[in-house]
Design a protein around this motif. Sequence first.
Motif, PDB file in Angstrom:
ATOM      1  N   PRO A 195       0.750  -1.104   0.081  1.00 60.42           N
ATOM      2  CA  PRO A 195       0.110  -0.058  -0.006  1.00 60.42           C
ATOM      3  C   PRO A 195       0.947   1.396  -0.105  1.00 60.42           C
ATOM      4  CG  PRO A 195      -0.067  -0.858   2.083  1.00 60.42           C
ATOM      5  CD  PRO A 195       0.720  -1.904   1.194  1.00 60.42           C
ATOM      6  N   VAL A 196       0.237   2.208  -0.600  1.00 58.75           N
ATOM      7  CA  VAL A 196       1.045   3.746  -0.776  1.00 58.75           C
ATOM      8  C   VAL A 196       0.265   4.544  -0.002  1.00 58.75           C
ATOM      9  CG1 VAL A 196       1.949   5.338  -2.206  1.00 58.75           C
ATOM     10  CG2 VAL A 196       1.751   3.038  -3.235  1.00 58.75           C
ATOM     11  N   LEU A 197       0.854   4.997   1.234  1.00 64.89           N
ATOM     12  CA  LEU A 197       0.461   5.716   2.179  1.00 64.89           C
ATOM     13  C   LEU A 197       0.790   7.097   2.279  1.00 64.89           C
ATOM     14  CD1 LEU A 197       0.972   3.130   4.983  1.00 64.89           C
ATOM     15  CD2 LEU A 197      -1.143   3.343   3.509  1.00 64.89           C
ATOM     16  N   VAL A 198      -0.166   8.233   2.439  1.00 61.55           N
ATOM     17  CA  VAL A 198       0.157   9.506   2.539  1.00 61.55           C
ATOM     18  C   VAL A 198      -0.995  10.146   3.609  1.00 61.55           C
ATOM     19  CG1 VAL A 198      -1.716  10.067   0.869  1.00 61.55           C
ATOM     20  CG2 VAL A 198       0.235  11.691   1.412  1.00 61.55           C
ATOM     21  N   SER A 199      -0.262  10.826   4.570  1.00 64.34           N
ATOM     22  CA  SER A 199      -1.037  11.526   5.818  1.00 64.34           C
ATOM     23  C   SER A 199      -1.917  12.507   5.239  1.00 64.34           C
ATOM     24  CB  SER A 199      -0.166  11.917   6.785  1.00 64.34           C
ATOM     25  OG  SER A 199      -0.922  12.665   7.680  1.00 64.34           O
ATOM     26  N   ALA A 200      -3.009  12.991   5.685  1.00 65.68           N
ATOM     27  CA  ALA A 200      -3.976  14.040   5.346  1.00 65.68           C
ATOM     28  C   ALA A 200      -3.082  15.288   5.487  1.00 65.68           C
ATOM     29  CB  ALA A 200      -5.436  13.911   6.420  1.00 65.68           C
ATOM     30  N   LEU A 201      -2.217  15.345   6.411  1.00 69.20           N
ATOM     31  CA  LEU A 201      -1.330  16.442   6.734  1.00 69.20           C
ATOM     32  C   LEU A 201      -0.404  16.779   5.570  1.00 69.20           C
ATOM     33  CD1 LEU A 201      -0.471  16.091  10.633  1.00 69.20           C
ATOM     34  CD2 LEU A 201      -2.128  17.855   9.653  1.00 69.20           C
ATOM     35  N   THR A 202       0.205  15.523   5.053  1.00 67.76           N
ATOM     36  CA  THR A 202       1.086  15.807   3.869  1.00 67.76           C
ATOM     37  C   THR A 202       0.372  16.272   2.677  1.00 67.76           C
ATOM     38  OG1 THR A 202       2.338  13.713   4.825  1.00 67.76           O
ATOM     39  CG2 THR A 202       2.592  14.137   2.392  1.00 67.76           C
ATOM     40  N   VAL A 203      -1.106  16.072   2.694  1.00 64.77           N
ATOM     41  CA  VAL A 203      -1.656  16.405   1.194  1.00 64.77           C
ATOM     42  C   VAL A 203      -1.774  18.001   1.504  1.00 64.77           C
ATOM     43  CG1 VAL A 203      -4.072  16.718   0.479  1.00 64.77           C
ATOM     44  CG2 VAL A 203      -3.305  14.361   1.225  1.00 64.77           C
ATOM     45  N   VAL A 204      -2.062  18.558   2.486  1.00 61.92           N
ATOM     46  CA  VAL A 204      -2.068  19.937   2.925  1.00 61.92           C
ATOM     47  C   VAL A 204      -0.814  20.580   2.916  1.00 61.92           C
ATOM     48  CG1 VAL A 204      -2.384  21.708   4.658  1.00 61.92           C
ATOM     49  CG2 VAL A 204      -3.982  19.723   4.599  1.00 61.92           C
ATOM     50  N   GLU A 205       0.328  19.980   3.250  1.00 67.86           N
ATOM     51  CA  GLU A 205       1.736  20.371   3.206  1.00 67.86           C
ATOM     52  C   GLU A 205       2.299  20.728   1.548  1.00 67.86           C
ATOM     53  OE1 GLU A 205       5.698  19.845   5.480  1.00 67.86           O
ATOM     54  OE2 GLU A 205       4.509  18.144   5.166  1.00 67.86           O
ATOM     55  N   ALA A 206       1.816  19.572   0.850  1.00 69.34           N
ATOM     56  CA  ALA A 206       2.266  19.390  -0.534  1.00 69.34           C
ATOM     57  C   ALA A 206       1.732  20.388  -1.660  1.00 69.34           C
ATOM     58  CB  ALA A 206       2.094  18.163  -0.824  1.00 69.34           C
ATOM     59  N   VAL A 207       0.372  20.853  -1.182  1.00 74.77           N
ATOM     60  CA  VAL A 207      -0.582  21.635  -2.245  1.00 74.77           C
ATOM     61  C   VAL A 207      -0.182  22.982  -2.065  1.00 74.77           C
ATOM     62  CG1 VAL A 207      -2.823  22.035  -2.854  1.00 74.77           C
ATOM     63  CG2 VAL A 207      -2.158  19.806  -2.347  1.00 74.77           C
ATOM     64  N   HIS A 208      -0.287  23.698  -3.403  1.00 72.48           N
ATOM     65  CA  HIS A 208      -0.089  24.960  -3.391  1.00 72.48           C
ATOM     66  C   HIS A 208      -1.150  25.583  -4.276  1.00 72.48           C
ATOM     67  CE1 HIS A 208       1.707  24.449  -7.504  1.00 72.48           C
ATOM     68  NE2 HIS A 208       2.458  23.384  -6.792  1.00 72.48           N
ATOM     69  N   GLY A 209      -1.209  26.964  -4.507  1.00 73.52           N
ATOM     70  CA  GLY A 209      -2.503  27.643  -5.229  1.00 73.52           C
ATOM     71  C   GLY A 209      -2.290  27.147  -6.901  1.00 73.52           C
ATOM     72  N   LYS A 210      -1.375  26.726  -7.370  1.00 77.42           N
ATOM     73  CA  LYS A 210      -1.526  26.227  -8.503  1.00 77.42           C
ATOM     74  C   LYS A 210      -1.602  24.828  -8.916  1.00 77.42           C
ATOM     75  CE  LYS A 210       1.767  29.792 -10.181  1.00 77.42           C
ATOM     76  NZ  LYS A 210       2.962  30.242 -10.696  1.00 77.42           N
ATOM     77  N   THR A 211      -1.982  23.913  -7.767  1.00 76.28           N
ATOM     78  CA  THR A 211      -2.295  22.546  -7.801  1.00 76.28           C
ATOM     79  C   THR A 211      -3.637  22.429  -8.511  1.00 76.28           C
ATOM     80  OG1 THR A 211      -0.893  22.249  -5.919  1.00 76.28           O
ATOM     81  CG2 THR A 211      -2.743  20.341  -6.436  1.00 76.28           C
ATOM     82  N   ASP A 212      -3.695  21.601  -9.319  1.00 78.04           N
ATOM     83  CA  ASP A 212      -4.976  21.236 -10.239  1.00 78.04           C
ATOM     84  C   ASP A 212      -5.887  20.129  -9.319  1.00 78.04           C
ATOM     85  OD1 ASP A 212      -6.882  19.864 -11.449  1.00 78.04           O
ATOM     86  OD2 ASP A 212      -5.794  19.529 -13.365  1.00 78.04           O
ATOM     87  N   THR A 213      -6.818  20.898  -8.720  1.00 76.65           N
ATOM     88  CA  THR A 213      -7.518  20.148  -7.692  1.00 76.65           C
ATOM     89  C   THR A 213      -8.213  18.648  -8.268  1.00 76.65           C
ATOM     90  OG1 THR A 213      -7.868  22.160  -6.789  1.00 76.65           O
ATOM     91  CG2 THR A 213      -9.292  20.252  -5.836  1.00 76.65           C
ATOM     92  N   ALA A 214      -8.585  18.732  -9.378  1.00 77.32           N
ATOM     93  CA  ALA A 214      -9.170  17.562 -10.005  1.00 77.32           C
ATOM     94  C   ALA A 214      -8.168  16.361 -10.286  1.00 77.32           C
ATOM     95  CB  ALA A 214      -9.752  17.805 -11.325  1.00 77.32           C
ATOM     96  N   ARG A 215      -7.041  16.780 -10.555  1.00 73.56           N
ATOM     97  CA  ARG A 215      -5.694  15.858 -10.545  1.00 73.56           C
ATOM     98  C   ARG A 215      -5.472  15.497  -9.069  1.00 73.56           C
ATOM     99  NH1 ARG A 215      -1.730  13.436 -12.773  1.00 73.56           N
ATOM    100  NH2 ARG A 215       0.530  13.734 -12.064  1.00 73.56           N
TER     101      ARG A 215
END
Length: 137
Positions: free
Chosen positions: A39-59
């Motif tokens: 399994p490939v795991l990611v913390s919900a916190l990591t999502v917040v940390e990695a995303v920025h204003g130019k991130t394609d939300t659908a992707r």
Amino acid sequence: MKEPSARSLVLDSQALSLLLRNDRQVITRIEAARRVGVPVLVSALTVVEAVHGKTDTARLRRLLSRLQVRDVAQADSLTAVQLLSDAGGLHGHKYAIDALVAAMALRSPAPVLVLTSDRDDWSKLCGDQVQIKDVRQ
């Protein structure tokens, strides 16, 4: 010496950021893990940390649907506090998310492989309890 096979693959924020940018190395590692049922795991916190204003939300949503996004539990916060203390009293925002993600990794099926750009922080927090792989190797 060959590393033992991982039973969990954890992405830190840099690894997730590279995945969002279609980094071939990260995609290859994730596909290899999936092929053998890791399994490939990611913390919900990591999502917040990695995303920025130019991130394609659908992707972002599509990619996350193929990963196991883990919530942060109260037990994780207590484990993170202990990890920070054991690492010599680290504290503050610089280490908080890493410590919480480390707590998530430590409750995942071992052995755990962490793809990170912060080898030093992960070594301080987890010692040899996880395998640490530089996301750019």
